[in-house]
Motif scaffolding. Structure first.
Motif, mmCIF file in Angstrom:
data_model
loop_
_atom_site.group_PDB
_atom_site.id
_atom_site.type_symbol
_atom_site.label_atom_id
_atom_site.label_comp_id
_atom_site.label_asym_id
_atom_site.label_seq_id
_atom_site.Cartn_x
_atom_site.Cartn_y
_atom_site.Cartn_z
ATOM 1 N N LEU A 1 8.026 1.790 4.340
ATOM 2 C CA LEU A 1 7.596 3.016 4.815
ATOM 3 C C LEU A 1 5.759 3.781 4.417
ATOM 4 N N ASN A 2 5.301 4.417 5.491
ATOM 5 C CA ASN A 2 4.251 4.179 5.224
ATOM 6 C C ASN A 2 2.581 3.506 4.529
ATOM 7 N N VAL B 1 5.659 -2.191 8.932
ATOM 8 C CA VAL B 1 6.921 -1.984 8.103
ATOM 9 C C VAL B 1 7.526 -3.119 8.124
ATOM 10 N N ALA C 1 8.727 9.686 1.367
ATOM 11 C CA ALA C 1 9.162 8.544 2.209
ATOM 12 C C ALA C 1 10.406 8.286 2.119
ATOM 13 N N VAL D 1 14.018 -1.332 0.168
ATOM 14 C CA VAL D 1 12.954 -0.330 1.766
ATOM 15 C C VAL D 1 12.206 0.096 0.481
ATOM 16 N N ALA E 1 14.929 8.942 3.711
ATOM 17 C CA ALA E 1 15.411 7.523 3.772
ATOM 18 C C ALA E 1 16.413 7.518 3.051
ATOM 19 N N ILE F 1 13.400 1.353 11.825
ATOM 20 C CA ILE F 1 13.855 0.731 10.999
ATOM 21 C C ILE F 1 15.222 0.758 10.862
ATOM 22 N N ALA G 1 7.052 8.566 8.478
ATOM 23 C CA ALA G 1 7.713 7.863 8.269
ATOM 24 C C ALA G 1 9.039 8.281 8.653
ATOM 25 N N GLU G 2 8.758 9.553 9.358
ATOM 26 C CA GLU G 2 10.165 9.451 10.092
ATOM 27 C C GLU G 2 10.344 8.588 11.500
ATOM 28 N N GLN H 1 8.896 5.739 11.664
ATOM 29 C CA GLN H 1 9.169 4.577 11.008
ATOM 30 C C GLN H 1 10.757 4.131 11.019
ATOM 31 N N TRP H 2 11.696 5.400 9.964
ATOM 32 C CA TRP H 2 12.383 5.114 9.620
ATOM 33 C C TRP H 2 13.772 5.083 11.061
ATOM 34 N N ALA I 1 8.996 2.724 -0.230
ATOM 35 C CA ALA I 1 8.589 4.085 -0.522
ATOM 36 C C ALA I 1 7.841 4.426 -1.517
#
Ligand code: NA7
Length: 489
Positions: free
Chosen positions: A386-387, A375, A18, A133, A22, A409, A402-403, A405-406, A135
């Protein structure tokens, strides 16, 4: 403030899957003002730490890859851990992220003060950023069992995530405690290759059969020349059917899909284990998928090797030279492997995270870790996970999660970048509402159907995403700003 007027600085904690993601996404945007702090000496997170024999990902390799960086070179449908680590190493270089990573640097605390995040390393060094962030991964703090006498064992004893590669295993009597995904992979890999292998099981697991498909050079060539083939493995009809069945099963313990899965695992046990006594030992007394489903192409075959013994009678204590069972029997051992899992509720801890006006994440998480849609957290502005807690779990690709969620974000960060606000965090009401709905739905999932597992919080409620995956995809598409507090300086 005018559009694009803020040049933000970012701190990312963790250079696993993750954190690298990022870094890649920031680089793609042309951002250079960021650092990824990594406590270890390399990238890859869980795939750096877990090097035990048989370590593999139980999500198909082509799905366990970034959506923007397919890898036609995977050697098998389920890739071994070392290959996955290699993939992340490669991605780190290919996307120019390595220079932004500070290895061997553990973060001890993060404090939001004067509108920015002040981060302190274990060595006392300080750094400051606008955006933080986490991760930090889900499963990496080893859980050491509280078994009497463990410290008295005179042989080699280590957790599965701290594998000792200096032992000549062929000559050893090895005990493995634990039969989650890890213990099952270790036993399947070591069976027949050590002098004697004892698998200690406190609760038997249902085993989902899975293909042991290795990709030939021709297969790889086909993946190289036609990426659609990779797409098909990721999301073709077969993948969709598998995922659809599993999803329907976990969110409704009474669904026909769960009945189908139950039937598959029961048949696997009936058809694979010849000795009726061993079969009964290996039969769980709870529903399939209640604990995280264990996938294995060969565990049942391997435990029938004459050098393997499965003991479910319960450990009484560890002695200096072996393991004493409750029925008085004794297993003399040279090596004891603790495949006993991880402190799954740790998330960003043991770091201390202090938000606005001294808000302490540990206090907010006293009952269990929580975050708005997994998140963001109220009173912790410009902090993203992330996660993080209550995201989807259960045999899905954490990379896809994660993708998405990014993507979510990024849209919140854009508000900071554009100057629309200087602080963004969800309201308390929004988190409470989310948690109330989530908890109610979680009680209906298969994870709450009567077994112990790392999904459950202290009150026995599954700490999971309890709705269809499609709903997760939907909410990650666009943050609902009505649930956010945007503060302008
Ligand atoms: P898991 O899935 O948490 O499994 C831990 C295993 O260790 C499980 O079989 C536990 O038995 C057993 N355990 C834990 N404590 C004890 C004690 N005190 N005595 C006996 N047995 C014990 O961890 P894994 O590493 O296998 O997998 C973690 C995740 O990593 C996995 O889900 C994948 O996502 C990858 P129990 O079932 O609690 O009776």
């Amino acid at each position: 403030m005018s559009a694009s007027s803020r040049n933000l600085r970012y701190i990312i904690i963790g250079a696993g899957m993750a954190g690298i993601l990022a870094g890649i996404r920031l680089r793609e945007r042309g951002e250079e003002n960021f650092v990824i702090y990594e406590k270890g000496d390399g990238v890859g997170g869980t795939w750096r730490e877990n090097t035990y024999p048989g370590v593999a990902c139980d999500t198909p390799a082509h799905s366990y890859s970034y959506s923007f960086a397919f890898n036609p070179e995977w050697s098998a449908f389920y890739a071994p851990g070392s290959e996955i680590r290699g993939y992340f190493e490669k991605m780190t270089d290919r996307f120019g992220v390595r220079d932004f990573i500070r290895f061997n640097t553990e973060i001890a605390s993060c404090r939001f003060e004067d509108g920015r995040w002040h981060v302190t390393t274990r060595d006392g060094e300080e750094d400051v950023a606008d955006v933080l962030v986490a991760a930090t991964g889900v499963l990496h703090h080893p859980s050491i069992p509280d078994i009497p006498g463990l410290a008295d064992f005179q042989g080699k004893c280590f957790h599965s995530a701290r594998w000792d590669h200096d032992i000549d295993y062929a000559r050893q009597r090895v005990g493995v405690i634990g039969n989650g995904s890890t213990g099952v992979q270790i036993v399947a890999a070591l069976a027949g290759k050590v002098q004697r292998l004892v698998h200690f099981q406190r609760s038997p697991q249902w085993i989902m059969p899975c293909p042991d498909t290795r990709y030939s050079e021709d297969d790889k060539q086909a993946f190289r020349t036609d990426p659609q083939r990779i797409e098909d493995v990721r999301s073709g009809p077969e993948a969709q059917a598998r995922r659809g069945r599993f999803l329907a099963a976990i969110i409704d313990a009474n669904s026909p899909e769960l009945a189908e899965i139950q039937s598959i695992v029961e048949q696997n046990l009936e058809n694979s284990v010849r000795d009726p006594a061993l079969r009964e030992k290996l039969r769980p007394n709870y529903r399939a998928a209640c604990k995280r489903m264990v996938f294995s192409p060969n565990y049942y075959e391997k435990v029938q090797d004459p050098t393997v013994y499965v003991d479910t009678s319960g450990i009484e204590r560890i002695e200096s030279d072996g393991v004493r069972m409750r029925d008085g029997s004794f297993h003399p051992l040279d090596v004891l492997v603790l495949a006993t899992g991880f402190k799954a509720d740790a998330f960003v801890r043991p770091m201390t995270i202090t938000g606005r006006d001294g808000a302490d994440l540990n206090t907010l998480w006293a009952q269990h870790p929580k975050a708005y849609y997994a998140v963001t957290v109220p009173d912790f502005p410009n902090f993203f996970m992330l996660n993080g807690p209550t995201g989807p779990v259960g045999n899905f690709s954490l990379i896809d999660i994660a993708e998405r969620q990014w993507n979510y974000i990024e849209q919140l960060v854009a508000l900071l970048r554009s100057g629309r606000c200087t602080e963004v965090s969800p309201s308390h009401a929004a988190l409470e509402h989310y948690e109330a709905l989530r908890t109610e739905a979680a009680k209906k999932t298969v994870f709450a159907s009567g077994c112990s597992s790392w999904y459950l919080d202290a009150e026995g409620v599954p700490q999971v995403w309890p709705w269809p995956y499609e709903h997760f995809m939907e909410v990650m598409e666009k943050p609902n700003l009505d649930d956010y507090e945007l503060t302008a300086a």
